[in-house]
Enzyme design. Structure first.
Site, PDB file in Angstrom:
ATOM      1  N   GLU A  66       0.920  -1.265  -0.063  1.00  0.00           N
ATOM      2  CA  GLU A  66      -0.041  -0.032  -0.052  1.00  0.00           C
ATOM      3  C   GLU A  66       0.740   1.389  -0.085  1.00  0.00           C
ATOM      4  OE1 GLU A  66      -3.046  -0.121  -0.497  1.00  0.00           O
ATOM      5  OE2 GLU A  66      -3.583  -2.228  -0.159  1.00  0.00           O
ATOM      6  N   CYS A  75      -2.055   9.393   2.469  1.00  0.00           N
ATOM      7  CA  CYS A  75      -1.416   8.915   1.293  1.00  0.00           C
ATOM      8  C   CYS A  75      -2.412   9.139   0.205  1.00  0.00           C
ATOM      9  CB  CYS A  75      -1.376   7.104   1.510  1.00  0.00           C
ATOM     10  SG  CYS A  75      -2.761   6.501   1.813  1.00  0.00           S
TER      11      CYS A  75
END
Length: 514
Positions: A210, A244
């Site tokens: 991720e 993010c």
């Protein structure tokens, strides 16, 4: 033997006892994790305040509520997720038992990130527990207070042999990566992601990465700029831009740029007051190293909003940058901070071209009132996720897989997707030692007649589950017909319709009986 090697060996030994496979045991561990979140909220919030200047309410909103929902979902659906999954069959296997059986992978390594340290570390842990694995948890050393709290609290609520916590920095992480795991789940930047993947390759260990990247935000000139900028401002500056999937930069036509700046300035004031530095809801940069990196990214661009900094507090004001080009320093890496560059483009065509020339982002944001334009963005670009007219909220939905594509990551998680990601979906076919004449079509000698039969038996698809549901429906209808005709004939038709909807209305209806 290094401490990390001993920890992994103990976790594997505990896994091999088989206790993590029982659904009752998995449920007890998930419920223990739920109690931790409920009972230790103050300890968790205090650590996050020290690490990131997060308020207690922000900790609840952006970390804890999502984890509570994920645990509750796993607890309520675990028996369904772990059950054998029937599949469509061919005529050759129609009499066989054919299904997919999810089974635990083994020992999973979870390497967490520092920006939302509980959310991005514990979410994959929930899936690991639900899938019946052991898991070694490595919280980020950058959020040091939270890392310490995890190390202290998790063993109080979880099996400390199956779910050990390893703290420390680069040295400890490198030692862990030397060990053999059955899956590695890493959240962080692409540079370390490559190191993780290289280490995993030595053991042929699968990985979930991720990562992140520069998530674009395109604003169409015909959309409601007031609403669009409000949502963009929230998505960008929450957690001081250290998200993010935060919008990394804005693409818009020059004709609306001034209004975009004006609306964002208005929203910053509304959300964080005239002085964000004193606002309890505005976070801080996590470390001095990251603070200096972000400040350096402003070089060569014009500051339209904000720009104030305080190194002693790792404070950077919500900032908007203009006179930015694709060659500007701020466009060379993921910002991961409260800087929002605006890049002027001529329209949708140039926006799509600009996006497609770069690495595939973790998220792509589009603000437009035109459904046609939104559909075009979906068709002509690629990203981990696409959101139209909002930011970040896809992360809150357990039924949407969360993950990147290309350099923004591989694999996905949330809800059942985490369970499947950390399970081996084992193919099972159980055949009886009878009906051998049917199998003659696959045995030598291979004749033209056998080939014709093989085409029929191998290519004809059969949904055994649908047959089974139809048989149940027929049995219920037959029973209902007998009971109703004997006792109350006038209600025969209405009960048939009720049974049809109860069993499976899309497979049959009473009209089919005429």
């Amino acid at each position: 033997m290094p401490v990390e090697q001993q920890v992994v060996a103990r976790a594997r030994k505990a896994f091999l006892t088989g206790r993590s496979k029982a659904l009752s045991y998995r449920l007890s561990q998930l419920k223990g994790l739920r109690r931790l979140i409920t009972e230790k909220q103050r300890d968790i919030a205090d650590a996050l305040r020290k690490d990131l200047h997060k308020s207690e309410n922000a900790t609840q909103l952006y970390e804890m509520i999502g984890l509570e929902g994920e645990i509750d979902l796993a607890v309520s659906h675990l028996s369904e997720w772990a059950a054998p999954r029937p599949v469509e069959q061919s005529l050759l296997t129609v009499a066989d038992e054919v299904y997919i059986q999810p089974e635990p992978l083994g020992v999973v390594l979870i390497i967490g990130a520092w920006n939302y340290p509980w959310a991005v570390t514990v979410q994959p842990l929930i899936g690991a527990i639900a899938a019946g694995n052991a898991a070694v948890i490595k919280p980020s050393e950058v959020s040091s207070h939270t890392s310490k709290v995890m190390e202290e609290l998790l063993p109080l609520y979880l099996d400390k042999e199956l779910f050990p916590v390893v703290t420390g920095g680069v040295v400890q992480t490198q030692e862990l990566l030397k060990q053999r795991f059955d899956h590695i789940f890493y959240t962080g930047n692409s540079t370390v992601g490559k190191v993780v993947m290289e280490a995993a390759a030595r053991h042929l260990t699968p990985v979930t990465l991720e990562l992140g990247g520069k998530s674009p935000c395109y604003i169409d000139k015909d959309c409601d700029l007031s609403v669009a900028c409000r949502r963009i401002t929230w998505g960008k500056y929450v957690n001081c831009g250290q998200t993010c999937i935060a919008p990394d930069y804005i693409l818009c036509e020059p004709s609306i740029q001034d209004k975009v700046v004006k609306e964002i300035r208005k929203c910053i004031k509304e959300f964080y007051t005239d002085d964000p530095k004193t606002c309890p809801d505005y976070s801080r940069i996590v470390s001095l190293r990251h603070f200096r990196r972000i400040v350096a990214l402003m070089e060569g661009s014009s500051v339209a909003i904000g720009g104030e900094t305080d190194e002693a507090q790792c404070y950077i004001a919500p900032t908007v940058l203009t006179e930015v080009t694709s060659e500007s320093k701020v466009m060379q890496e993921e910002i991961f901070g409260p800087l929002l560059p605006i890049i002027p483009i001529s329209g949708t065509d140039e926006a799509i071209e600009f996006i497609n020339k770069r690495e595939k982002p973790l998220a792509l944001y589009v603000f437009s009132s035109s459904d046609k334009m939104i559909k075009r963005m979906i068709a002509d670009t690629s990203s981990g996720a696409l959101l139209a007219n909002d930011c970040l909220v896809h992360y809150t939905l357990s039924d949407l897989p969360f993950g990147g594509v290309g350099s923004s990551g591989m694999g996905h998680y949330h809800g059942r997707y985490t369970f499947d990601q950390l399970s081996h979906l084992r193919s099972c076919l159980i055949k009886k030692l009878r009906m051998e004449r049917v199998n003659q079509v696959r045995y030598p000698p291979h004749t033209a007649q056998k080939l014709r039969w093989a085409r029929l038996f191998l290519l004809k698809r059969v949904d055994v589950g649908q047959w089974r549901r139809a048989a149940q429906a027929v049995a219920l209808v037959t029973l209902a017909a007998y009971v109703v005709q004997v006792r109350r004939p006038e209600r025969f038709t209405s009960i048939l319709y009720w049974l049809g909807s109860l069993v499976n209305s899309d497979l049959w209806s009473p009209c089919d009986l005429r």
